[in-house]
Design an enzyme around this catalytic site. Structure first.
Site, PDB file in Angstrom:
ATOM      1  N   ASP A 198       0.876  -1.172   0.000  1.00 45.66           N
ATOM      2  CA  ASP A 198       0.000   0.000   0.000  1.00 45.66           C
ATOM      3  C   ASP A 198       0.916   1.227   0.000  1.00 45.66           C
ATOM      4  OD1 ASP A 198      -1.476   2.199   0.613  1.00 45.66           O
ATOM      5  OD2 ASP A 198      -2.544   1.314   2.313  1.00 45.66           O
ATOM      6  N   CYS A 362      -8.497   6.505  10.058  1.00 47.28           N
ATOM      7  CA  CYS A 362      -8.821   5.203   9.436  1.00 47.28           C
ATOM      8  C   CYS A 362      -7.806   4.136   9.842  1.00 47.28           C
ATOM      9  CB  CYS A 362      -8.890   5.302   7.910  1.00 47.28           C
ATOM     10  SG  CYS A 362     -10.120   6.431   7.325  1.00 47.28           S
TER      11      CYS A 362
HETATM   12  N1  PMP Z   1      -3.865   3.530   2.479  1.00 44.54           N
HETATM   13  C1  PMP Z   1      -3.273   4.579   3.064  1.00 44.54           C
HETATM   14  C2  PMP Z   1      -1.936   4.403   3.680  1.00 44.54           C
HETATM   15  C3  PMP Z   1      -3.888   5.818   3.066  1.00 44.54           C
HETATM   16  O1  PMP Z   1      -3.296   6.858   3.661  1.00 44.54           O
HETATM   17  C4  PMP Z   1      -5.145   5.955   2.438  1.00 44.54           C
HETATM   18  C5  PMP Z   1      -5.854   7.300   2.416  1.00 44.54           C
HETATM   19  N2  PMP Z   1      -5.873   7.945   3.632  1.00 44.54           N
HETATM   20  C6  PMP Z   1      -5.720   4.836   1.849  1.00 44.54           C
HETATM   21  C7  PMP Z   1      -5.053   3.649   1.880  1.00 44.54           C
HETATM   22  C8  PMP Z   1      -7.049   4.906   1.152  1.00 44.54           C
HETATM   23  O2  PMP Z   1      -6.938   5.693   0.030  1.00 44.54           O
HETATM   24  P1  PMP Z   1      -8.233   6.132  -0.806  1.00 44.54           P
HETATM   25  O3  PMP Z   1      -9.185   6.706   0.201  1.00 44.54           O
HETATM   26  O4  PMP Z   1      -7.711   7.152  -1.755  1.00 44.54           O
HETATM   27  O5  PMP Z   1      -8.765   4.930  -1.462  1.00 44.54           O
END
Ligand code: PMP
Length: 407
Positions: A198, A362
């Site tokens: 990721d 999150c």
């Molecule tokens: N992985 C990480 C490390 C993130 O920082 C984020 C966004 N905060 C995401 C996944 C999810 O990304 P998106 O909301 O653009 O799908």
């Protein structure tokens, strides 16, 4: 003083920074967009707003060409083997969901393990929990040490012959810690496990070379790299993508459809069903050019300078609790101030036009490890300045006086 980047010139390219006093420190959530990216999107809608891959008239061909050119740019940017490895999605979240559905559901069973880390974003936890509920596979986690780094002391036990997938965050969106992904990928490979990175927090900020990393999948979002929302990337190794079933199905991802049978299109279109986010993809191409012209390594060096400066200032105040202390620190810093509710502080800073993020980011499992419900997070990008950090520090000192000294 620092002259790594021509900051005043860069700031002029973002109209949101022209006339108001906004100090934007929420880049880990999403970045600001330069005018040229916005103009590129507008140009698509006003000059050649046709669908891609199907129209033989001029504006249709122009739209297809622009769209596919971006795939080439991303291939170059990541040093990928071919454009077949580059799939357009709506973002990191969709990319991981695609993998968990099209690879996970097909390849995992109750004898298998998948390995994540305690610092994952929910988007790299929840899809695997759903996959685990459906397949019976077990999820394990790499723990975090007191420095906010991955604890790799038992990695050779965590990655074993049962491990089928190792999926991890390149840089924590809360702690800022950059993880030793190459080392972990090498261990995973020895056990024959698939690897997924990721890279939502790294592709915008540091050079990411998929051949050098040698991961099987890598995912990120356009909107964190001065690009539009609604577009993300899934990089995958060709042999693995080839063996996977489509995620979404319908138009464009097919080769031939009969009333009772279907054959699928070749890579990468097999994974791009329906009309894609054309304007966003084309806008992202402009973002890639914007970053490439400045130079990703220069951006990284400048951000390191900002981050070290901010950390040094924050460390001077004993009331400020920082949550990471790694040598491998990206431009994300999380903290709390003893005795001040994080939301109160964020509101106080907003009164001063300083945008910071507050909450669990999150990453609720990580918050539980840290033992707090929320943190304040500041995260920098190429348009931030030392003066902005100085103003933040002054404002924090003022907040401490306001909330604590009168208590
Ligand atoms: N992985 C990480 C490390 C993130 O920082 C984020 C966004 N905060 C995401 C996944 C999810 O990304 P998106 O909301 O653009 O799908």
């Amino acid at each position: 003083m620092n002259n790594l980047l021509d900051i005043q010139n860069i700031r002029k390219k973002f109209s949101i920074l022209y006339d108001n006093n906004l100090i934007y420190f929420d880049n880990a959530s999403t970045s600001l967009k330069p005018d040229i990216v916005i103009d590129k999107i507008k140009n698509y809608y006003s000059l050649y707003p046709a669908n891609v891959h199907r129209s033989i008239y001029k504006i249709g061909l122009k739209a297809s060409e622009e769209y596919e050119n971006v795939r080439k740019k991303i291939k170059e940017f990541l040093n990928a083997e071919s454009t077949k490895n580059i799939i357009f999605t709506s973002g990191t979240t969709e990319s991981i969901n695609l993998i968990s559905h099209s690879w996970g559901l097909q390849n995992l069973n109750e004898n298998d393990e998948i390995l994540l880390t305690e610092m994952e974003h929910h988007s790299n936890i929840v899809p695997w929990q759903i996959c685990s509920q459906k397949t019976g596979c077990k999820i394990r986690y790499i723990a975090i040490n007191d420095q906010g780094e991955l604890d790799l002391s038992n990695i050779n036990e965590l990655i074993n012959e049962k491990t089928k997938l190792v999926s991890l965050i390149h840089q924590s969106n809360v702690l800022g810690t950059v993880n030793p992904i190459k080392e972990i990928i090498q261990i995973a490979k020895k056990q024959g496990a698939i690897t997924l990175i990721d890279a939502a927090q790294t592709v915008p900020h540091l050079e990411v070379d998929v051949k050098e990393i040698d991961c099987d999948f890598l995912v990120f979002s356009g909107h964190k790299m001065v690009g539009p929302t609604g577009v993300g990337i899934l990089y995958g190794k060709e042999n693995i993508l080839d063996g996977m079933q489509p995620f979404m199905s319908g138009g464009q991802m097919i080769n031939e459809v009969n009333l009772h049978s279907v054959t699928f299109n070749e890579l990468p279109l097999k994974f791009e069903a329906g009309t894609p986010n054309i304007a966003q993809v084309i806008g992202l191409g402009e973002s890639i050019d914007f970053i490439s012209k400045i130079g990703i390594n220069k951006i990284n060096e400048y951000e390191r300078y900002l981050t070290e400066y901010a950390l040094a200032k924050l460390r001077l105040n004993a009331k400020i609790a920082l949550y990471a202390n790694s040598k491998h620190q990206g431009s994300v810093i999380s903290f709390n101030i003893q005795g001040i509710n994080a939301y109160d502080l964020a509101e106080f800073l907003d009164q001063k036009n300083i945008a910071v993020r507050v909450g669990h980011h999150c990453a609720q499992p990580l918050m539980k490890v840290l033992g707090v419900p929320s943190t304040i997070r500041i995260s920098f990008y190429l348009y931030n300045t030392i003066e902005e950090i100085d103003f933040l520090i002054l404002s924090i000192e003022e907040a401490i006086k306001f909330f604590l000294d009168r208590a």
